[in-house]
Write an enzyme that holds these catalytic residues in place. Sequence first.
Site, PDB file in Angstrom:
ATOM      1  N   HIS A   1      20.352  86.317 101.355  1.00 53.07           N
ATOM      2  CA  HIS A   1      21.751  85.924 101.051  1.00 53.07           C
ATOM      3  C   HIS A   1      22.288  85.794  99.804  1.00 53.07           C
ATOM      4  O   HIS A   1      22.717  85.014  99.430  1.00 53.07           O
ATOM      5  CB  HIS A   1      21.699  84.246 101.757  1.00 53.07           C
ATOM      6  CG  HIS A   1      23.327  83.930 102.368  1.00 53.07           C
ATOM      7  ND1 HIS A   1      24.010  83.427 101.526  1.00 53.07           N
ATOM      8  CD2 HIS A   1      23.749  84.148 103.423  1.00 53.07           C
ATOM      9  CE1 HIS A   1      25.242  83.086 102.156  1.00 53.07           C
ATOM     10  NE2 HIS A   1      24.907  83.460 103.484  1.00 53.07           N
TER      11      HIS A   1
ATOM     12  N   ASP B   1      27.133  83.344 112.133  1.00 49.71           N
ATOM     13  CA  ASP B   1      26.388  83.744 110.761  1.00 49.71           C
ATOM     14  C   ASP B   1      25.318  82.488 110.771  1.00 49.71           C
ATOM     15  O   ASP B   1      25.663  81.285 111.018  1.00 49.71           O
ATOM     16  CB  ASP B   1      27.072  83.599 109.665  1.00 49.71           C
ATOM     17  CG  ASP B   1      28.041  84.852 109.498  1.00 49.71           C
ATOM     18  OD1 ASP B   1      27.915  85.754 110.336  1.00 49.71           O
ATOM     19  OD2 ASP B   1      28.520  85.038 108.435  1.00 49.71           O
TER      20      ASP B   1
ATOM     21  N   HIS C   1      29.733  79.834 112.480  1.00 49.55           N
ATOM     22  CA  HIS C   1      28.382  79.450 111.848  1.00 49.55           C
ATOM     23  C   HIS C   1      27.496  78.648 112.970  1.00 49.55           C
ATOM     24  O   HIS C   1      28.088  77.812 113.653  1.00 49.55           O
ATOM     25  CB  HIS C   1      28.469  78.843 110.569  1.00 49.55           C
ATOM     26  CG  HIS C   1      29.347  79.612 109.591  1.00 49.55           C
ATOM     27  ND1 HIS C   1      30.845  79.686 109.605  1.00 49.55           N
ATOM     28  CD2 HIS C   1      28.920  80.557 108.685  1.00 49.55           C
ATOM     29  CE1 HIS C   1      31.230  80.796 108.537  1.00 49.55           C
ATOM     30  NE2 HIS C   1      30.041  81.016 107.963  1.00 49.55           N
TER      31      HIS C   1
ATOM     32  N   TYR D   1      28.870  85.748 102.171  1.00 51.13           N
ATOM     33  CA  TYR D   1      29.875  85.257 101.459  1.00 51.13           C
ATOM     34  C   TYR D   1      31.089  86.274 101.686  1.00 51.13           C
ATOM     35  O   TYR D   1      32.280  86.151 101.036  1.00 51.13           O
ATOM     36  CB  TYR D   1      29.758  85.378 100.121  1.00 51.13           C
ATOM     37  CG  TYR D   1      28.646  84.450  99.517  1.00 51.13           C
ATOM     38  CD1 TYR D   1      28.589  83.194  99.806  1.00 51.13           C
ATOM     39  CD2 TYR D   1      27.381  85.062  98.931  1.00 51.13           C
ATOM     40  CE1 TYR D   1      27.392  82.277  99.493  1.00 51.13           C
ATOM     41  CE2 TYR D   1      26.248  84.330  98.879  1.00 51.13           C
ATOM     42  CZ  TYR D   1      26.165  82.793  99.205  1.00 51.13           C
ATOM     43  OH  TYR D   1      25.154  82.292  98.606  1.00 51.13           O
TER      44      TYR D   1
ATOM     45  N   HIS E   1      22.252  90.029 108.035  1.00 55.84           N
ATOM     46  CA  HIS E   1      23.168  89.267 107.269  1.00 55.84           C
ATOM     47  C   HIS E   1      22.423  89.154 105.829  1.00 55.84           C
ATOM     48  O   HIS E   1      22.666  88.235 105.258  1.00 55.84           O
ATOM     49  CB  HIS E   1      23.440  87.917 108.001  1.00 55.84           C
ATOM     50  CG  HIS E   1      24.307  87.192 107.082  1.00 55.84           C
ATOM     51  ND1 HIS E   1      25.664  87.799 106.689  1.00 55.84           N
ATOM     52  CD2 HIS E   1      24.518  85.791 106.918  1.00 55.84           C
ATOM     53  CE1 HIS E   1      26.332  86.944 106.141  1.00 55.84           C
ATOM     54  NE2 HIS E   1      25.736  85.613 106.299  1.00 55.84           N
TER      55      HIS E   1
END
Length: 270
Positions: free
Chosen positions: A117, A62, A207, A154, A113
């Site tokens: 966010h 991510d 990540h 998340y 993604h």
Amino acid sequence: MKLLILTKKSLSIMFVCLFIAVLAGVISFGAVTKTVQTATEPREIPIYCVDTDEKKVALSFDAAWGNEQTTQLLNILDEKNVKTTFFLVGDWVDKYPDSVKEIAQRGHDVENHSNTHPYMSQLSESKMKEEIDSCNEKIEALTGCKPTLFRAPYGDYNNAVVKAVKSADMYCMQWDVDSLDWKDPSPQQIVKTISDKINCGSIILMHNGATNTPEALPAVIDAIREKGYEIVPISQLLPQGDYTTDANGMMHLCDGDTSPAGTQAPPSIN
């Protein structure tokens, strides 16, 4: 013996009390009915892993904020001859367009993604759609390919989020193995966490900006391979065709289906 004398005032009070009692009962019944209806609504589950007998797993990264380590990670993946999946936030795409192109040019999946966010489950349906579509457009403009996978920031989702992703003809993705690299454990701890938890069809979360991920990555790849697993992008892990997900988020291909990947999936089965 006392006689009960009903005056207009007492009758009025009794009527008001009776009305309140009836109204409370109606409200209570409605609440119970709504609760039952909500409880019986099928739950939509994203894809956490894939039902397969093949010893394949997918590494995913991510990218939401920093970019200092992206090229280093790509170099390691090249050296190890591994292709993975990167989930990019639209704001990150805006800041680092050259890195987006580089990820794609090196043969990795470039996926969605969200655009900014947010906690997706807190958005309206129109805002969910905007988050998905905006990021798709940015990535497609730079890579020439529209994303087919979406991972909620998340890991936050509800039925509405999953349905919004499916309505965009995309797969809603989670993970079943969290490297916990975002907590900055040691490289050795990252390797052990992943190695201990992977199974056939696992999707691993990492990540691009975690402190010890670059140092851990070569050993992570070696440990996965030592256990006999092949590392592939998520797009190559997902079976093609209509599917269901069970209560654990395992993706099961519908029997006898051979339609192309990315088609509209039926409601998830719990």
